[in-house]
Every structure is written in C-alpha cells, then in structure tokens.
Scaffold this motif. Structure first.
Motif, PDB file in Angstrom:
ATOM      1  N   TYR A 162     -29.958  66.698  12.409  1.00  0.00           N
ATOM      2  CA  TYR A 162     -31.297  66.942  12.893  1.00  0.00           C
ATOM      3  C   TYR A 162     -31.244  68.246  13.687  1.00  0.00           C
ATOM      4  O   TYR A 162     -30.558  68.602  14.265  1.00  0.00           O
ATOM      5  N   LEU A 163     -32.723  68.956  13.331  1.00  0.00           N
ATOM      6  CA  LEU A 163     -33.009  70.080  14.290  1.00  0.00           C
ATOM      7  C   LEU A 163     -33.955  69.557  14.783  1.00  0.00           C
ATOM      8  O   LEU A 163     -35.328  69.356  14.432  1.00  0.00           O
ATOM      9  N   ILE A 164     -33.930  69.326  16.224  1.00  0.00           N
ATOM     10  CA  ILE A 164     -34.911  69.090  17.317  1.00  0.00           C
ATOM     11  C   ILE A 164     -35.602  70.394  18.070  1.00  0.00           C
ATOM     12  O   ILE A 164     -34.617  70.907  18.660  1.00  0.00           O
ATOM     13  N   ALA A 165     -36.668  70.606  18.004  1.00  0.00           N
ATOM     14  CA  ALA A 165     -37.359  71.989  18.877  1.00  0.00           C
ATOM     15  C   ALA A 165     -38.408  71.474  19.504  1.00  0.00           C
ATOM     16  O   ALA A 165     -39.322  70.459  19.052  1.00  0.00           O
ATOM     17  N   ASP A 166     -38.734  72.152  20.400  1.00  0.00           N
ATOM     18  CA  ASP A 166     -40.056  72.020  21.272  1.00  0.00           C
ATOM     19  C   ASP A 166     -40.361  73.160  21.926  1.00  0.00           C
ATOM     20  O   ASP A 166     -39.330  73.983  22.530  1.00  0.00           O
ATOM     21  N   VAL A 167     -41.600  73.484  22.126  1.00  0.00           N
ATOM     22  CA  VAL A 167     -42.040  74.547  23.074  1.00  0.00           C
ATOM     23  C   VAL A 167     -41.810  74.756  24.485  1.00  0.00           C
ATOM     24  O   VAL A 167     -41.725  75.299  25.159  1.00  0.00           O
ATOM     25  N   ASN A 168     -41.855  73.351  24.993  1.00  0.00           N
ATOM     26  CA  ASN A 168     -41.495  72.970  26.466  1.00  0.00           C
ATOM     27  C   ASN A 168     -39.990  73.230  26.861  1.00  0.00           C
ATOM     28  O   ASN A 168     -39.261  72.498  26.332  1.00  0.00           O
ATOM     29  N   GLN A 169     -39.909  74.230  27.313  1.00  0.00           N
ATOM     30  CA  GLN A 169     -38.631  74.757  27.988  1.00  0.00           C
ATOM     31  C   GLN A 169     -37.953  73.630  28.774  1.00  0.00           C
ATOM     32  O   GLN A 169     -36.501  73.256  28.666  1.00  0.00           O
ATOM     33  N   ASP A 170     -38.545  72.900  29.667  1.00  0.00           N
ATOM     34  CA  ASP A 170     -37.804  72.056  30.724  1.00  0.00           C
ATOM     35  C   ASP A 170     -37.270  70.655  29.476  1.00  0.00           C
ATOM     36  O   ASP A 170     -36.381  70.258  29.942  1.00  0.00           O
ATOM     37  N   LEU A 171     -38.024  70.332  28.784  1.00  0.00           N
ATOM     38  CA  LEU A 171     -37.690  69.141  27.972  1.00  0.00           C
ATOM     39  C   LEU A 171     -36.429  69.404  27.058  1.00  0.00           C
ATOM     40  O   LEU A 171     -35.549  68.990  27.079  1.00  0.00           O
ATOM     41  N   ILE A 172     -36.203  70.892  26.652  1.00  0.00           N
ATOM     42  CA  ILE A 172     -35.250  71.163  25.857  1.00  0.00           C
ATOM     43  C   ILE A 172     -34.079  71.575  26.619  1.00  0.00           C
ATOM     44  O   ILE A 172     -32.983  71.168  26.392  1.00  0.00           O
ATOM     45  N   ASN A 173     -34.133  72.035  27.954  1.00  0.00           N
ATOM     46  CA  ASN A 173     -33.191  71.995  28.708  1.00  0.00           C
ATOM     47  C   ASN A 173     -32.643  70.737  29.021  1.00  0.00           C
ATOM     48  O   ASN A 173     -31.330  70.682  29.212  1.00  0.00           O
ATOM     49  N   LEU A 174     -33.285  69.774  29.415  1.00  0.00           N
ATOM     50  CA  LEU A 174     -32.640  68.404  29.653  1.00  0.00           C
ATOM     51  C   LEU A 174     -32.044  68.065  28.617  1.00  0.00           C
ATOM     52  O   LEU A 174     -30.526  67.559  28.729  1.00  0.00           O
ATOM     53  N   PHE A 175     -32.359  68.026  27.203  1.00  0.00           N
ATOM     54  CA  PHE A 175     -31.467  67.720  26.025  1.00  0.00           C
ATOM     55  C   PHE A 175     -30.448  68.434  25.715  1.00  0.00           C
ATOM     56  O   PHE A 175     -29.276  67.852  25.556  1.00  0.00           O
ATOM     57  N   GLY A 176     -30.593  69.707  26.152  1.00  0.00           N
ATOM     58  CA  GLY A 176     -29.418  70.685  26.014  1.00  0.00           C
ATOM     59  C   GLY A 176     -28.184  70.201  26.816  1.00  0.00           C
ATOM     60  O   GLY A 176     -27.214  70.356  26.606  1.00  0.00           O
TER      61      GLY A 176
END
Length: 274
Positions: free
Chosen positions: A49-63
């Motif tokens: 999977y390559l999961i991406a999003d413009v929402n930095q807070d969202l991606i920070n959580l998943f990261g």
C-alpha cells in the motif's frame, strides 16, 4: 464483517466495503491519495500500500503508529482514562493547536486521536488559521481503539506500507505501472460539506483536474482506477469514459438530521496489462 478503523471518520467506507470491494483495482499495490481513516487499506488484501493524504495530522498519527506504536498507546490511553469533561477537552484542544515545533510526534498523534474520539461526531475540521475547531462531543465513555491500533500496526508492517503527507497531485506522480489507484476525495457539491477536513477546500475545478489526471494515468500507463464520489460527479466521470456504478451508502453524520441512505457513485477505469 468489515474491520473498523482507529478513527471515527465522516464518509468512512467501512459500511460500504461489500459494495465497493468488487470495483476496486486488481493490482499488487494500491495507491490511495485520499487515505482518510484507512478503511480501504484495513478491509482489503493488497500485497503493498501507498497511503497518502494532505492532512498532516492524520498522516502524523499513522506514521507514529507505524514506527512508535507503544508510545502513542501509552500516552493516548492516559487521556482516555481521565474523566471526559468540557474543560479537559478544550485544554487539550488548545495544546494541540499550539505551535508544533516543540511537540513530539507521539504527543501530536496522541492528542489527535483523543480529539477525534472525544469531539462532536468525530469530525475533523479546521478554521482558516489551520486550528482544529470541532466542539466537545459530550460522550460518557469514548472508546479507546486498542484493537484497531494493533490491527493497523500489523497491516502496515506486513505490507511495508508507505505513509506519506502529500497533495494528491504528488501522490499520483508516484504511481508505478503495476499499481492500482483508489481515490475518495471530498465529495463534489450536492453532498454535505462535512467531508471537507482540511483548510484548503476541494472545488469543482479540483474535481475536474483530478478526474483528468486519473484518465491520463490510465491512458498512458494502463493503471486500473476506482473513484468514489457523489452523483454530482457522475457526468464528469462518464464523459471521460469511466464506467459508473451507483450504490446506497448509509449516512452517519448529517447536518439537517437526515440519516437516510444517500446515493453515491463508484467510477471505474479498467487496467491495461503491460
């Protein structure tokens, strides 16, 4: 039965996975430029999977969950174990909205998870200054999604998922020849505006640019493409040669109190084998 996700999420695909799954691309890797709560990732079996999003807070959580899950679990559980009240919610919301330069990734991720589960209807909304501004949800005992966190961590590890904070244009530039693409953008006009979860909106011009970019990828590289949207986007995708499928999706949030099922479209371009 569909797997639930870590976050409460407006427009989540969890409840329509049985209808959506047959139309998803057949590929080794799935690319999602609008990852949202990762409902599709958690309910499919792609090798990568390559999961991406413009929402930095969202991606920070998943990261953070992918790399330091124990830290997030420990810190976030402290928030969930305290009494759920108005004053604590706004105190922690103010902390989350303070400058992030002095805040660790784990702290940011833990606060975001807390806010998502304790705010009104699990909405993710920001003001023009980029401040999270959803009010207190007044729930008696918000659920701490430990099982969902464990499932996400396992899935991210086993599939070597790439988790990126990118605009959709940049994500599409990373699509390889054998990838499949699934897009779930904020829905086109005609559906409630709660699907907008970033300070920058998503206009009709953005929808047109996305649709054309997806058509170009399919024409040039042969990648299979699937898009979810509102009926307002039906003509746009049909004119570009997408096959259109209509489904009935349950509403979990509605500003006017109407929670009757709403029509959605699934637009599909089949892939061309290289």
């Amino acid at each position: 039965m569909a797997n639930k996700t870590i976050l409460k999420w407006a427009g989540s695909k969890v409840r329509i996975m049985e209808q959506l799954r047959p139309h998803l691309p057949k590929a080794k890797r799935l690319v999602e430029p609008f990852a949202g709560s990762c409902a599709v990732m958690m309910n499919t079996d792609y090798e990568e999977y390559l999961i991406a999003d413009v929402n930095q807070d969202l991606i920070n959580l998943f990261g953070a969950l992918a790399f330091v899950p124990d830290g997030v679990i420990f810190e976030a559980s402290v928030f969930f174990n305290q009494n759920n009240n108005h004053s604590d919610y706004y105190r922690l919301r103010n902390e989350f909205n303070s400058p992030k330069s002095g805040m660790s990734q784990v702290r940011q991720a833990s606060l975001f998870l807390y806010l998502n589960r304790h705010c009104y209807n699990g909405l993710c909304r920001y003001n023009k200054q980029g401040k999270f501004n959803v009010p207190f949800g007044k729930y008696k005992a918000p659920y701490f999604p430990r099982n969902e966190i464990d499932s996400f961590c396992d899935k991210a590890y086993l599939t070597k998922a790439k988790i990126l904070n990118l605009e959709w244009q940049d994500t599409l530039s990373l699509v390889d020849f054998n990838d499949g693409v699934y897009c779930d953008p904020p829905y086109m006009a005609g559906r409630d505006s709660f699907t907008q979860y970033h300070t920058t909106g998503f206009t009709d011009a953005d929808h047109e640019a996305l649709a054309i970019a997806l058509k170009d990828i399919n024409d040039i590289q042969g990648n299979p493409i699937t898009v979810s949207n509102s009926p307002a986007a039906k003509e746009l995708y049909a004119d570009l040669g997408f096959s259109i499928h209509e489904i009935q999706a349950p509403r979990t949030i509605a500003a006017n109190g109407n929670r009757k099922p709403a029509t959605e479209i699934i637009a599909v371009l089949t892939g061309v084998k290289s």
